[in-house]
Scaffold this motif. Structure first.
Motif, mmCIF file in Angstrom:
data_model
loop_
_atom_site.group_PDB
_atom_site.id
_atom_site.type_symbol
_atom_site.label_atom_id
_atom_site.label_comp_id
_atom_site.label_asym_id
_atom_site.label_seq_id
_atom_site.Cartn_x
_atom_site.Cartn_y
_atom_site.Cartn_z
ATOM 1 N N LYS A 107 0.742 -0.937 -0.025
ATOM 2 C CA LYS A 107 0.083 -0.098 -0.175
ATOM 3 C C LYS A 107 0.994 1.140 -0.076
ATOM 4 O O LYS A 107 1.972 1.195 0.667
ATOM 5 C CB LYS A 107 -0.972 -0.005 1.237
ATOM 6 N N PRO A 108 0.310 2.348 -0.336
ATOM 7 C CA PRO A 108 1.120 3.427 -0.813
ATOM 8 C C PRO A 108 1.773 4.088 0.762
ATOM 9 O O PRO A 108 2.956 4.776 0.598
ATOM 10 C CB PRO A 108 0.234 4.644 -1.366
ATOM 11 N N PHE A 109 1.236 3.743 1.629
ATOM 12 C CA PHE A 109 1.637 4.498 2.952
ATOM 13 C C PHE A 109 2.910 3.820 3.315
ATOM 14 O O PHE A 109 3.928 4.762 3.870
ATOM 15 C CB PHE A 109 0.454 4.594 3.977
ATOM 16 N N VAL A 110 2.869 2.888 3.118
ATOM 17 C CA VAL A 110 4.634 2.197 3.457
ATOM 18 C C VAL A 110 5.654 2.700 2.811
ATOM 19 O O VAL A 110 6.511 2.952 3.175
ATOM 20 C CB VAL A 110 4.400 0.381 3.022
ATOM 21 N N THR A 111 5.460 3.158 1.296
ATOM 22 C CA THR A 111 6.394 3.782 0.781
ATOM 23 C C THR A 111 6.610 5.262 1.345
ATOM 24 O O THR A 111 7.895 5.655 1.363
ATOM 25 C CB THR A 111 6.323 3.677 -0.883
ATOM 26 N N LEU A 112 5.575 5.996 1.366
ATOM 27 C CA LEU A 112 5.615 7.279 1.676
ATOM 28 C C LEU A 112 6.134 7.519 2.908
ATOM 29 O O LEU A 112 6.784 8.389 3.149
ATOM 30 C CB LEU A 112 4.046 7.674 1.523
ATOM 31 N N GLU A 113 5.897 6.701 4.138
ATOM 32 C CA GLU A 113 6.570 6.718 5.203
ATOM 33 C C GLU A 113 8.003 6.208 5.368
ATOM 34 O O GLU A 113 8.478 6.402 6.492
ATOM 35 C CB GLU A 113 5.680 5.903 6.282
ATOM 36 N N GLY A 114 8.331 5.516 4.434
ATOM 37 C CA GLY A 114 9.655 5.050 4.239
ATOM 38 C C GLY A 114 9.796 3.800 5.166
ATOM 39 O O GLY A 114 11.132 3.607 5.695
ATOM 40 N N PHE A 115 9.038 3.052 5.312
ATOM 41 C CA PHE A 115 9.134 1.734 6.158
ATOM 42 C C PHE A 115 10.079 0.732 5.578
ATOM 43 O O PHE A 115 9.814 0.663 4.392
ATOM 44 C CB PHE A 115 7.698 1.242 6.263
ATOM 45 N N GLU A 116 11.062 0.328 6.210
ATOM 46 C CA GLU A 116 11.966 -0.612 5.781
ATOM 47 C C GLU A 116 11.774 -2.086 6.150
ATOM 48 O O GLU A 116 12.027 -3.082 5.717
ATOM 49 C CB GLU A 116 13.449 0.030 6.203
#
Length: 245
Positions: A107-116
């Motif tokens: 989901k977009p929020f994973v990339t937007l928040e920079g979760f690794e």
């Protein structure tokens, strides 16, 4: 994802009652049923705040507009912590967990928040779940032991302790103004610090500690849990490989 199932992030309390029930159903048939904060009378009000929190992500799994499962993920810097995951029996099997996790992690929020990274805790008694997480590429980071204990004090030595509500309105035990335990409906006490075990109470204490950190009698231990961690992009790749087989 099965065509008749929809995964959607939740931001309001529309499904609060169902989600509270599912939190409790996670522990059906386990030693912890009825003994954790999920069973406390204040948990529904607390979870309303969680639904509104910018540091929590609640994702529902729906079938015909009925909620059939959920995931609760917490934001901890660059890590997504999978706090809870549950699916009703009617939709279990057929790779539903793998499909849902892939959909959430892409989901977009994973990339937007920079979760690794993805992290979680799993009980060793939950063999199937542990095996699934290993399959997805998550590795063991640490292990904790869980105990049922009674108060260590024979005499009334409660002078240094105070009982008050914490910021989430849970009845809590404080020692020198430091929170050391949380009450669950006055029947159980979840100890966050060994000093809490000095509090005189007929309630049963639940204590979690790093494996072998303290010399606690083994017959009081009821389970162990493992902290697991994996790189999100690697987990997505693993899932893709599993699906394509």
């Amino acid at each position: 994802m099965k065509k008749d199932l929809i995964v959607s992030e939740l931001k309001d309390a529309r499904y609060l009652e169902e989600i509270v029930t599912m939190h409790r159903d996670i522990f059906l048939g386990t030693e912890l049923y009825g003994k954790l904060m999920y069973f406390d009378e204040n948990f529904p009000d607390y979870f309303k705040k969680v639904l509104e929190s910018k540091n929590d992500y609640i994702v529902g799994v729906f079938k015909d507009e009925s909620i059939m499962g959920f995931l609760h993920l917490k934001k901890i810097e660059k890590t997504l912590f999978l706090n809870n995951i549950f699916f009703k029996e009617e939709i279990r099997g057929g790779g539903i967990g793998t499909d849902t996790l892939r959909e959430v992690l892409t989901k977009p929020f994973v990339t937007l928040e920079g979760f690794e990274y993805l992290e979680l805790d799993v009980f060793e008694s939950n063999v199937l779940a542990k095996k699934w997480y290993n399959k997805l590429g998550l590795l063991d980071v640490s292990t904790s032991d869980w105990y049922f204990l009674q108060s260590k004090k024979k005499e009334d030595c409660n002078g240094d302790f105070k009982i008050n509500e914490d910021i989430n309105n849970f009845k809590s035990l404080y020692y020198n103004d430091h929170k050391v335990a949380t009450f669950v409906n006055d029947s159980y006490i979840i100890a966050h610090d060994t000093i809490a075990l000095q509090y005189k109470s007929s309630a049963q204490f639940i204590y979690r500690t790093v494996k072998n950190e303290n010399a606690i009698v083994n017959n009081m231990k009821f389970d162990s849990s493992t902290r697991m961690r994996g790189n999100i992009s690697s987990i997505i790749d693993k899932i893709q490989c599993l699906i394509s087989k």
